[in-house]
Design an enzyme around this catalytic site. Structure first.
Site, mmCIF file in Angstrom:
data_model
loop_
_atom_site.group_PDB
_atom_site.id
_atom_site.type_symbol
_atom_site.label_atom_id
_atom_site.label_comp_id
_atom_site.label_asym_id
_atom_site.label_seq_id
_atom_site.Cartn_x
_atom_site.Cartn_y
_atom_site.Cartn_z
ATOM 1 N N HIS A 7 -2.415 -3.363 -3.438
ATOM 2 C CA HIS A 7 -3.706 -3.142 -2.813
ATOM 3 C C HIS A 7 -4.858 -2.827 -4.169
ATOM 4 O O HIS A 7 -5.854 -3.496 -4.221
ATOM 5 C CB HIS A 7 -4.042 -1.797 -2.158
ATOM 6 C CG HIS A 7 -5.524 -1.693 -1.520
ATOM 7 N ND1 HIS A 7 -5.337 -0.548 -0.946
ATOM 8 C CD2 HIS A 7 -6.264 -2.566 -1.376
ATOM 9 C CE1 HIS A 7 -6.674 -0.506 -0.437
ATOM 10 N NE2 HIS A 7 -7.456 -1.569 -0.584
ATOM 11 N N CYS A 38 -3.692 2.191 -5.394
ATOM 12 C CA CYS A 38 -2.771 2.031 -4.264
ATOM 13 C C CYS A 38 -2.053 0.495 -4.535
ATOM 14 O O CYS A 38 -2.840 -0.317 -4.691
ATOM 15 C CB CYS A 38 -3.689 2.088 -2.997
ATOM 16 S SG CYS A 38 -2.764 1.636 -1.450
ATOM 17 N N LYS A 45 -9.050 1.353 -6.032
ATOM 18 C CA LYS A 45 -8.195 2.404 -5.359
ATOM 19 C C LYS A 45 -6.789 2.298 -6.345
ATOM 20 O O LYS A 45 -6.342 1.079 -6.501
ATOM 21 C CB LYS A 45 -7.939 2.408 -4.077
ATOM 22 C CG LYS A 45 -9.063 2.629 -3.257
ATOM 23 C CD LYS A 45 -8.787 2.682 -1.601
ATOM 24 C CE LYS A 45 -9.986 3.139 -0.859
ATOM 25 N NZ LYS A 45 -10.222 2.103 0.183
ATOM 26 N N HIS A 73 0.766 -1.203 0.074
ATOM 27 C CA HIS A 73 0.085 0.045 0.120
ATOM 28 C C HIS A 73 0.925 1.256 0.090
ATOM 29 O O HIS A 73 2.072 1.436 0.348
ATOM 30 C CB HIS A 73 -0.857 0.018 1.234
ATOM 31 C CG HIS A 73 -1.789 -1.193 1.420
ATOM 32 N ND1 HIS A 73 -3.261 -0.855 1.026
ATOM 33 C CD2 HIS A 73 -1.509 -2.229 2.193
ATOM 34 C CE1 HIS A 73 -3.637 -2.034 1.430
ATOM 35 N NE2 HIS A 73 -2.943 -2.885 1.977
ATOM 36 N N TYR A 79 -2.255 -1.421 9.317
ATOM 37 C CA TYR A 79 -1.009 -2.180 8.409
ATOM 38 C C TYR A 79 0.101 -2.787 9.521
ATOM 39 O O TYR A 79 0.264 -2.330 10.524
ATOM 40 C CB TYR A 79 -0.036 -1.295 7.692
ATOM 41 C CG TYR A 79 -0.970 -0.417 6.777
ATOM 42 C CD1 TYR A 79 -1.486 -0.863 5.560
ATOM 43 C CD2 TYR A 79 -1.219 0.924 7.171
ATOM 44 C CE1 TYR A 79 -2.419 -0.041 4.792
ATOM 45 C CE2 TYR A 79 -1.926 1.735 6.240
ATOM 46 C CZ TYR A 79 -2.593 1.366 4.862
ATOM 47 O OH TYR A 79 -3.320 2.121 4.436
#
Ligand SMILES: [Zn+2]
Length: 226
Positions: free
Chosen positions: A116, A124, A122, A16, A45
């Protein structure tokens, strides 16, 4: 750097980015604070990698992360501080590579590395983690890793910028001005008249010398919270 396998079953590692370039957010504690404010038990995380490459330990590896909605089980989540692709550092990528190599070794290569964005809409992470980690299409670390990012933005918030300056620091400046001033400068890394005007408006607002040149004082104002 060490890595010890948790007791829970792991199949995947997710990469990420933090979606911030602010230096004051460059630590796991800020992320933890945000996630606790959301009502989570801890930071989502397991690892956080700062711009200087420092590895911060986040959530206990024995706990399932809160990072990839619907895909948290059996995973480890790693977050690199940064928003703009150009502003991630070689040191961060080197730490990411070192950590992923350790994890890969601990699992005798029976583990995959994913972004991700592969399980979300997203964007990401924004950087090319597949190239950096040398991943196959299946997410295996099959090829030589490469930590060299597009540009090396060391001391990016210290460079003096003025009309005709170019590069990653200008891009960072434009990004910060857009965030702070709610304006829409073109983020092209070129310090033109528009950028100069925006800098002067910002300096006027901050009661500092209005010269359109970004030195230590202006950088400080741009990267502080108030
Ligand atoms: Zn993410």
């Amino acid at each position: 750097m060490t890595f010890i396998k948790p007791n829970r079953h792991i199949e995947k590692v997710f990469i990420h980015c933090s979606a911030s370039d602010y230096p004051q957010h460059d630590n796991v504690e800020t992320m933890r604070k945000w996630h606790l404010e959301r009502g989570w038990q801890d930071v989502g995380y397991h690892y956080f990698i700062r711009k200087n490459g420092q590895l911060d330990v986040g959530r206990d590896l024995e706990k399932i992360p809160a990072a990839q909605s619907g895909h948290n089980k059996n995973s480890i989540a790693i977050c690199l501080h940064g928003l703009k692709k150009e502003l991630f550092t070689k040191k961060q990528f080197e730490s990411l590579i070192d950590l992923c190599k350790l994890i890969n070794k601990a699992y005798e290569e029976q583990i995959v590395f994913r972004g991700h964005r592969e399980v979300s809409d997203k964007n990401c992470p924004v950087f090319d983690y597949q190239k950096i980690l040398g991943l196959s299409n299946f997410g295996e670390m099959d090829f030589a890793p490469n930590a060299q990012p597009t540009e090396n933005p060391s001391n990016i918030y210290q460079e003096t910028l003025k009309l005709t300056s170019r590069g990653a620091a200008v891009l960072a400046l434009q990004k910060l001005l857009n965030q702070k001033q709610q304006i829409a400068l073109v983020e092209d890394g070129i310090f033109g008249q528009q950028t100069k005007s925006a800098v002067m408006a910002f300096q006027e607002q901050k009661n500092t010398a209005i010269d359109g040149i970004v030195g230590p004082v202006t950088w400080h104002c741009l990267t502080s919270n108030d």
